[in-house]
Design a protein around this motif. Sequence first.
Motif, short mmCIF file in Angstrom:
data_model
loop_
_atom_site.label_atom_id
_atom_site.label_comp_id
_atom_site.label_asym_id
_atom_site.label_seq_id
_atom_site.Cartn_x
_atom_site.Cartn_y
_atom_site.Cartn_z
N TYR A 1 -66.58 -46.62 6.42
CA TYR A 1 -67.00 -47.67 7.34
C TYR A 1 -66.40 -47.42 8.72
CZ TYR A 1 -62.33 -49.49 6.50
OH TYR A 1 -60.97 -49.61 6.41
N CYS B 1 -70.13 -54.55 5.73
CA CYS B 1 -70.79 -53.82 4.64
C CYS B 1 -71.56 -54.76 3.71
CB CYS B 1 -69.78 -52.98 3.87
SG CYS B 1 -68.88 -51.82 4.91
N PHE C 1 -76.62 -50.72 1.98
CA PHE C 1 -75.38 -51.22 2.59
C PHE C 1 -75.61 -51.24 4.09
CE2 PHE C 1 -74.19 -49.93 -1.52
CZ PHE C 1 -73.03 -50.58 -1.87
N HIS D 1 -70.82 -59.12 0.55
CA HIS D 1 -70.20 -58.08 1.37
C HIS D 1 -69.26 -57.23 0.51
CE1 HIS D 1 -71.13 -61.25 4.34
NE2 HIS D 1 -71.37 -60.23 5.13
N ILE E 1 -66.98 -46.01 0.12
CA ILE E 1 -67.63 -46.45 1.35
C ILE E 1 -66.79 -45.96 2.53
CG2 ILE E 1 -68.15 -48.40 2.87
CD1 ILE E 1 -68.84 -50.06 0.53
N PRO F 1 -71.81 -48.38 7.50
CA PRO F 1 -71.26 -47.83 6.27
C PRO F 1 -72.08 -46.68 5.72
CG PRO F 1 -72.45 -49.84 5.79
CD PRO F 1 -72.46 -49.68 7.28
N THR G 1 -74.45 -52.98 8.24
CA THR G 1 -73.41 -53.44 9.18
C THR G 1 -73.00 -54.89 8.91
OG1 THR G 1 -74.02 -51.83 10.85
CG2 THR G 1 -73.10 -53.86 11.67
#
Length: 181
Positions: free
Chosen positions: A59, A9, A4, A25, A57, A46, A6
Amino acid sequence: YYVFSTHNCQIRKSKDLINWEWLGHAFDKAPENAVKLTGVETLWAPDIIKMGKEYWIYYSASTFGKTKSIIGLAKSENIEGPYKDCGVVIQSFENSDFNAIDANIIYDKEGKMWMPYGSFWTGIYLIELNEITGFTKENVSPIHIEGRNKSVDRAIEGPYIIYNEEFDKYYLFVSYDSLFK
C-alpha cells in the motif's frame, strides 16, 4: 473475484464481475507507522499478491503533491483480512527526487520478484524484493526505468509491468500526463 482500492484498501468481491459485495477495509485505520512517517491517515493504490498461504498487500501512504511517502506491506492468511502491518518497504522524504508510491509486484522470467513504483519527479523505479520477507533484497539499489523531460509536466505514475512470453518482452504501462489537462 476480489478488488482492492484506495482509501484504506477497500475490499469488494464478486461472483460475476458485475455485482460487487462490499466487505470493508483491509485496515480500520492507516497503520500507526504510516501516519507517523507521512502525516496522512488514508492509504491508497494497493497491490495484492498471494504468497504461499498468505496474502500480501503493498500500500501507499503519501503527502499529496510531495515526495514524503512510503510503500508499506501488510499480510493476512485470509484474503478478506484482517491484515497485519509489517512495516515500510520503500520510503521517500521531502527532499527525495522520487516518490515511494504505486507498487506493483511482478516476477521476471527467471523467477525473481520485483517491485516497480514511483511517480512524477524523476519517474518510475524498479527494485528487487526478497520473496521470503516481501521487503527489498539486501545490497540492491533501485533502477530508474522511466522518466519525463523536466521541461514538461512530469506526470507519470501507476507503473504496471507484464511479461509476454511469446515475444520475450516486458511491457511497462503507466498513467502519463497530467489529469488537469
